[in-house]
Write a protein that holds these residues in place. Structure first.
Motif, PDB file in Angstrom:
ATOM      1  N   SER A  28       0.830  -1.210   0.000  1.00  0.00           N
ATOM      2  CA  SER A  28       0.000   0.000   0.000  1.00  0.00           C
ATOM      3  C   SER A  28       0.858   1.251   0.000  1.00  0.00           C
ATOM      4  O   SER A  28       0.545   2.235  -0.694  1.00  0.00           O
ATOM      5  CB  SER A  28      -0.933  -0.002   1.210  1.00  0.00           C
ATOM      6  OG  SER A  28      -0.200  -0.059   2.425  1.00  0.00           O
ATOM      7  N   GLY A  29       1.952   1.239   0.750  1.00  0.00           N
ATOM      8  CA  GLY A  29       2.842   2.385   0.780  1.00  0.00           C
ATOM      9  C   GLY A  29       3.552   2.602  -0.544  1.00  0.00           C
ATOM     10  O   GLY A  29       3.719   3.732  -1.000  1.00  0.00           O
ATOM     11  N   LEU A  30       3.962   1.523  -1.187  1.00  0.00           N
ATOM     12  CA  LEU A  30       4.624   1.613  -2.484  1.00  0.00           C
ATOM     13  C   LEU A  30       3.677   2.164  -3.544  1.00  0.00           C
ATOM     14  O   LEU A  30       4.064   3.002  -4.367  1.00  0.00           O
ATOM     15  CB  LEU A  30       5.146   0.242  -2.909  1.00  0.00           C
ATOM     16  CG  LEU A  30       6.184  -0.422  -1.998  1.00  0.00           C
ATOM     17  CD1 LEU A  30       6.529  -1.820  -2.514  1.00  0.00           C
ATOM     18  CD2 LEU A  30       7.442   0.437  -1.902  1.00  0.00           C
ATOM     19  N   VAL A  31       2.437   1.700  -3.517  1.00  0.00           N
ATOM     20  CA  VAL A  31       1.436   2.153  -4.489  1.00  0.00           C
ATOM     21  C   VAL A  31       1.108   3.624  -4.250  1.00  0.00           C
ATOM     22  O   VAL A  31       1.079   4.432  -5.190  1.00  0.00           O
ATOM     23  CB  VAL A  31       0.167   1.287  -4.413  1.00  0.00           C
ATOM     24  CG1 VAL A  31      -0.938   1.869  -5.299  1.00  0.00           C
ATOM     25  CG2 VAL A  31       0.468  -0.149  -4.832  1.00  0.00           C
ATOM     26  N   THR A  32       0.854   3.998  -2.997  1.00  0.00           N
ATOM     27  CA  THR A  32       0.504   5.379  -2.686  1.00  0.00           C
ATOM     28  C   THR A  32       1.614   6.338  -3.079  1.00  0.00           C
ATOM     29  O   THR A  32       1.377   7.367  -3.722  1.00  0.00           O
ATOM     30  CB  THR A  32       0.196   5.531  -1.185  1.00  0.00           C
ATOM     31  OG1 THR A  32      -0.962   4.755  -0.861  1.00  0.00           O
ATOM     32  CG2 THR A  32      -0.065   6.991  -0.821  1.00  0.00           C
ATOM     33  N   TYR A  33       2.849   6.017  -2.677  1.00  0.00           N
ATOM     34  CA  TYR A  33       3.982   6.881  -3.020  1.00  0.00           C
ATOM     35  C   TYR A  33       4.092   7.047  -4.531  1.00  0.00           C
ATOM     36  O   TYR A  33       4.290   8.162  -5.040  1.00  0.00           O
ATOM     37  CB  TYR A  33       5.272   6.306  -2.459  1.00  0.00           C
ATOM     38  CG  TYR A  33       6.500   7.100  -2.859  1.00  0.00           C
ATOM     39  CD1 TYR A  33       6.911   8.198  -2.110  1.00  0.00           C
ATOM     40  CD2 TYR A  33       7.241   6.763  -3.992  1.00  0.00           C
ATOM     41  CE1 TYR A  33       8.035   8.934  -2.478  1.00  0.00           C
ATOM     42  CE2 TYR A  33       8.351   7.494  -4.371  1.00  0.00           C
ATOM     43  CZ  TYR A  33       8.747   8.580  -3.619  1.00  0.00           C
ATOM     44  OH  TYR A  33       9.843   9.308  -3.999  1.00  0.00           O
ATOM     45  N   SER A  34       3.978   5.957  -5.267  1.00  0.00           N
ATOM     46  CA  SER A  34       4.139   6.002  -6.717  1.00  0.00           C
ATOM     47  C   SER A  34       3.067   6.873  -7.369  1.00  0.00           C
ATOM     48  O   SER A  34       3.353   7.648  -8.294  1.00  0.00           O
ATOM     49  CB  SER A  34       4.092   4.582  -7.297  1.00  0.00           C
ATOM     50  OG  SER A  34       5.163   3.803  -6.797  1.00  0.00           O
ATOM     51  N   ILE A  35       1.843   6.767  -6.886  1.00  0.00           N
ATOM     52  CA  ILE A  35       0.760   7.590  -7.434  1.00  0.00           C
ATOM     53  C   ILE A  35       1.031   9.063  -7.181  1.00  0.00           C
ATOM     54  O   ILE A  35       0.850   9.922  -8.062  1.00  0.00           O
ATOM     55  CB  ILE A  35      -0.597   7.176  -6.827  1.00  0.00           C
ATOM     56  CG1 ILE A  35      -0.997   5.781  -7.323  1.00  0.00           C
ATOM     57  CG2 ILE A  35      -1.689   8.192  -7.178  1.00  0.00           C
ATOM     58  CD1 ILE A  35      -2.198   5.185  -6.611  1.00  0.00           C
ATOM     59  N   LEU A  36       1.492   9.394  -5.985  1.00  0.00           N
ATOM     60  CA  LEU A  36       1.760  10.791  -5.642  1.00  0.00           C
ATOM     61  C   LEU A  36       2.906  11.381  -6.460  1.00  0.00           C
ATOM     62  O   LEU A  36       2.982  12.598  -6.655  1.00  0.00           O
ATOM     63  CB  LEU A  36       2.075  10.913  -4.145  1.00  0.00           C
ATOM     64  CG  LEU A  36       0.900  10.643  -3.196  1.00  0.00           C
ATOM     65  CD1 LEU A  36       1.377  10.658  -1.746  1.00  0.00           C
ATOM     66  CD2 LEU A  36      -0.212  11.674  -3.396  1.00  0.00           C
ATOM     67  N   GLU A  37       3.791  10.519  -6.956  1.00  0.00           N
ATOM     68  CA  GLU A  37       4.917  10.991  -7.765  1.00  0.00           C
ATOM     69  C   GLU A  37       4.545  11.147  -9.236  1.00  0.00           C
ATOM     70  O   GLU A  37       5.322  11.684 -10.022  1.00  0.00           O
ATOM     71  CB  GLU A  37       6.103  10.027  -7.630  1.00  0.00           C
ATOM     72  CG  GLU A  37       6.759  10.055  -6.271  1.00  0.00           C
ATOM     73  CD  GLU A  37       7.355  11.412  -5.950  1.00  0.00           C
ATOM     74  OE1 GLU A  37       8.187  11.905  -6.744  1.00  0.00           O
ATOM     75  OE2 GLU A  37       6.986  11.983  -4.897  1.00  0.00           O
ATOM     76  N   GLY A  38       3.362  10.672  -9.614  1.00  0.00           N
ATOM     77  CA  GLY A  38       2.897  10.873 -10.982  1.00  0.00           C
ATOM     78  C   GLY A  38       3.263   9.750 -11.937  1.00  0.00           C
ATOM     79  O   GLY A  38       4.066   8.868 -11.602  1.00  0.00           O
ATOM     80  N   PRO A  39       2.704   9.777 -13.157  1.00  0.00           N
ATOM     81  CA  PRO A  39       2.868   8.674 -14.115  1.00  0.00           C
ATOM     82  C   PRO A  39       4.095   8.799 -15.011  1.00  0.00           C
ATOM     83  O   PRO A  39       4.663   9.869 -15.172  1.00  0.00           O
ATOM     84  CB  PRO A  39       1.592   8.787 -14.958  1.00  0.00           C
ATOM     85  CG  PRO A  39       1.350  10.274 -15.019  1.00  0.00           C
ATOM     86  CD  PRO A  39       1.745  10.792 -13.650  1.00  0.00           C
ATOM     87  N   TYR A  40       4.486   7.687 -15.557  1.00  0.00           N
ATOM     88  CA  TYR A  40       5.486   7.645 -16.617  1.00  0.00           C
ATOM     89  C   TYR A  40       4.872   8.290 -17.848  1.00  0.00           C
ATOM     90  O   TYR A  40       3.717   8.037 -18.203  1.00  0.00           O
ATOM     91  CB  TYR A  40       5.857   6.181 -16.892  1.00  0.00           C
ATOM     92  CG  TYR A  40       6.846   5.974 -18.007  1.00  0.00           C
ATOM     93  CD1 TYR A  40       8.151   6.457 -17.900  1.00  0.00           C
ATOM     94  CD2 TYR A  40       6.485   5.279 -19.167  1.00  0.00           C
ATOM     95  CE1 TYR A  40       9.076   6.258 -18.919  1.00  0.00           C
ATOM     96  CE2 TYR A  40       7.404   5.073 -20.184  1.00  0.00           C
ATOM     97  CZ  TYR A  40       8.693   5.564 -20.057  1.00  0.00           C
ATOM     98  OH  TYR A  40       9.601   5.366 -21.066  1.00  0.00           O
ATOM     99  N   GLU A  41       5.640   9.146 -18.511  1.00  0.00           N
ATOM    100  CA  GLU A  41       5.089   9.916 -19.621  1.00  0.00           C
ATOM    101  C   GLU A  41       5.048   9.145 -20.932  1.00  0.00           C
ATOM    102  O   GLU A  41       4.317   9.512 -21.849  1.00  0.00           O
ATOM    103  CB  GLU A  41       5.899  11.207 -19.812  1.00  0.00           C
ATOM    104  CG  GLU A  41       5.841  12.157 -18.623  1.00  0.00           C
ATOM    105  CD  GLU A  41       4.435  12.689 -18.363  1.00  0.00           C
ATOM    106  OE1 GLU A  41       3.631  12.730 -19.315  1.00  0.00           O
ATOM    107  OE2 GLU A  41       4.149  13.054 -17.208  1.00  0.00           O
ATOM    108  N   GLY A  42       5.833   8.082 -21.051  1.00  0.00           N
ATOM    109  CA  GLY A  42       5.842   7.312 -22.286  1.00  0.00           C
ATOM    110  C   GLY A  42       4.905   6.122 -22.214  1.00  0.00           C
ATOM    111  O   GLY A  42       3.957   6.087 -21.423  1.00  0.00           O
TER     112      GLY A  42
END
Length: 216
Positions: free
Chosen positions: A146-160
């Motif tokens: 859950s922490g890994l998913v939350t952090y990743s979402i807050l950092e935004g998506p890969y642009e490619g």
């Protein structure tokens, strides 16, 4: 949520400064994980960039640690590393780790408690190889999915567009704070993609690209 192999764990007691503890509690609420989880989240990175003896001396003069101990669970391998560091620096581990962690969290600025932090269950669908990397990182560093998913979402998506060796995907459910779930919905709608695909782009960026926090 996938079942994590905890392996052998032990208890680590550390002393924190009041300001650091307050920021840790705030970050824990924002990420939807425990305060111990937040400390581990940062400690895995901090241990790869340790302060010098002079910097530790400066910390001792600036940071006041509470007498009360904070207890967290760590992997046995991490405790071995911490014991070695305490011997090298000739400082008790509860003080050594407490000072390093307190220094880090005292320097976080503009940290505020987010609104709508109640847990919200979301479905995550990722490539099998990405999920494998997530599992390995979670098991090695004792950090919940859950922490890994939350952090990743807050950092935004890969642009490619993600590139994998095969097309096999896996699904799992995990909890994120409600406001994070709303970010996924809003950003996915704006990009005209499905929510689980937007989440997978965020995870891809952090695990599968050199700019990512969890890339290796």
């Amino acid at each position: 949520m996938p079942k994590i192999n905890r392996g052998k764990t032990v208890k680590l007691s550390i002393r924190l400064s009041t300001r650091a503890r307050q920021n840790i509690d705030m970050a824990a609420e924002n990420l939807g994980i425990s305060s111990g989880g937040v400390i581990l989240f940062e400690l895995t990175k901090i241990l790869n960039s340790l302060p010098s003896l002079k910097e530790l001396d400066d910390m001792e003069n600036r940071i006041t640690l509470e007498r009360k101990h904070f207890v967290l669970t760590v992997k046995e391998e991490m405790m071995d590393r911490i014991n070695e560091l305490a011997e090298d620096f000739v400082i008790k581990k509860n003080v050594l780790i407490g000072m390093i962690i307190s220094e880090h969290f005292e320097n976080i600025v503009d940290l505020q408690t987010a609104e709508k932090t109640e847990p919200k269950k979301i479905m995550v669908q990722v490539n099998k190889s990405l999920k494998k990397k997530m599992m390995e990182y979670s098991e090695e560093h004792f950090i919940p999915f859950s922490g890994l998913v939350t952090y990743s979402i807050l950092e935004g998506p890969y642009e490619g567009f993600p590139s994998y060796e095969d097309s096999e995907t896996v699904q799992f459910f995990t909890n994120v704070p409600e406001y994070v779930g709303e970010i996924v919905k809003e950003e996915a709608d704006a990009a005209n993609v499905r929510e689980h695909f937007y989440t997978s782009l965020c995870l891809y960026k952090q695990f599968m690209t050199p700019e990512g926090r969890f890339y290796r």
